[in-house]
Design a protein around this motif. Structure first.
Motif, short mmCIF file in Angstrom:
data_model
loop_
_atom_site.label_atom_id
_atom_site.label_comp_id
_atom_site.label_asym_id
_atom_site.label_seq_id
_atom_site.Cartn_x
_atom_site.Cartn_y
_atom_site.Cartn_z
N GLN A 160 -18.38 -23.33 20.86
CA GLN A 160 -17.56 -24.21 20.00
C GLN A 160 -16.19 -23.61 19.87
OE1 GLN A 160 -19.74 -24.28 16.27
NE2 GLN A 160 -20.32 -26.38 16.70
N ARG B 247 -13.23 -28.97 15.74
CA ARG B 247 -14.19 -28.07 16.39
C ARG B 247 -14.84 -28.80 17.56
NH1 ARG B 247 -17.86 -24.47 12.50
NH2 ARG B 247 -15.92 -23.33 12.15
N GLN C 236 -17.52 -29.03 20.25
CA GLN C 236 -18.82 -28.55 20.74
C GLN C 236 -18.86 -28.84 22.23
OE1 GLN C 236 -21.82 -27.22 19.05
NE2 GLN C 236 -22.19 -26.85 21.24
#
Ligand code: FMN
Length: 200
Positions: free
Chosen positions: A66, A166, A168
């Protein structure tokens, strides 16, 4: 605390480091002190369904797979990502002659939802880095009477439009123009990051 690939401080890395991470780190390191080594191109889908792309600064790793970017909640990209978190990052390393494409899903972390995390990231910025969050709404018609500070001190209150993006990562593609023939490979989270060499 630990160091992200370009020296950015992030939270402790949990989980196994995927095999593409050391390759990416080596490419970043070959760029030396170049600030551009932390510039990534973030592609999203616009609200009209057409592609959108822009440059952001890579801010560090939040976990093994991440990565973090910072932005302004008032910006178009954040509206797009709130609607559809699917995104791709293109990261070019001219000295290593390599391109990485990181595909994944972006989660938005706002100052209202996670004030402590946002405050920590906010304080980590330089005074000049913080200043842009003190400017009027991005992409509004230019207001020449508005204030555009060139510095914001560490003690400046966290703006409510500061947002952490963020990503992923779900798949990574690397193209290496160094050897002949060029090397291309893909790693996917759903095959436990097993490397798949591809025709370049
Ligand atoms: C070198 C460089 C670094 C940038 N870094 C960021 C950044 O970290 N975060 C950000 O929101 N915008 C950053 N920008 C500005 C964006 O590229 C973009 O112009 C702005 O965020 C508005 O994008 P949008 O209208 O697609 O939301 C940067 C631009 C450049 C040229």
């Amino acid at each position: 605390m630990t160091e992200g690939i370009s020296g950015a401080i992030t939270e402790p890395i949990t989980g196994a480091i995927p095999p593409w991470r050391p390759l990416l780190r080596a490419a970043v390191q070959r760029e030396g002190r170049s600030v551009a080594a932390r510039w990534v191109q973030l592609a999203t889908t616009g609200r009209d369904g057409a592609p959108r792309v822009r440059t952001l600064v890579f801010r560090g790793w939040a976990s093994a797979d991440q990565l973090e970017l910072f932005s302004d909640q008032r910006s178009e990209k954040v509206t797009e990502l709130a609607n559809d978190g699917a995104a791709e990052l293109c990261w070019l390393f001219p000295k290593a002659r390599q391109q990485y494409r990181l595909r994944g899903q972006v989660t938005l972390i706002t100052a209202t939802e996670q004030p402590e995390l946002c405050q920590q990231r906010w304080q980590k910025l330089s005074n000049t880095g913080r200043a842009v969050w003190g400017w009027p709404t991005p992409a509004d018609p230019l207001d020449s009477t508005a204030a555009f500070p060139d510095q914001l001190a560490e003690t400046a209150p966290l703006p409510e439009h500061f947002v952490v993006l963020r990503l992923q990562v779900i798949s990574v593609e690397r193209l290496n123009l160094g050897p002949h023939p060029h090397q291309r490979a893909r790693w996917s989270a759903d095959t436990l990051w097993q490397e798949q060499p591809l025709n370049p």
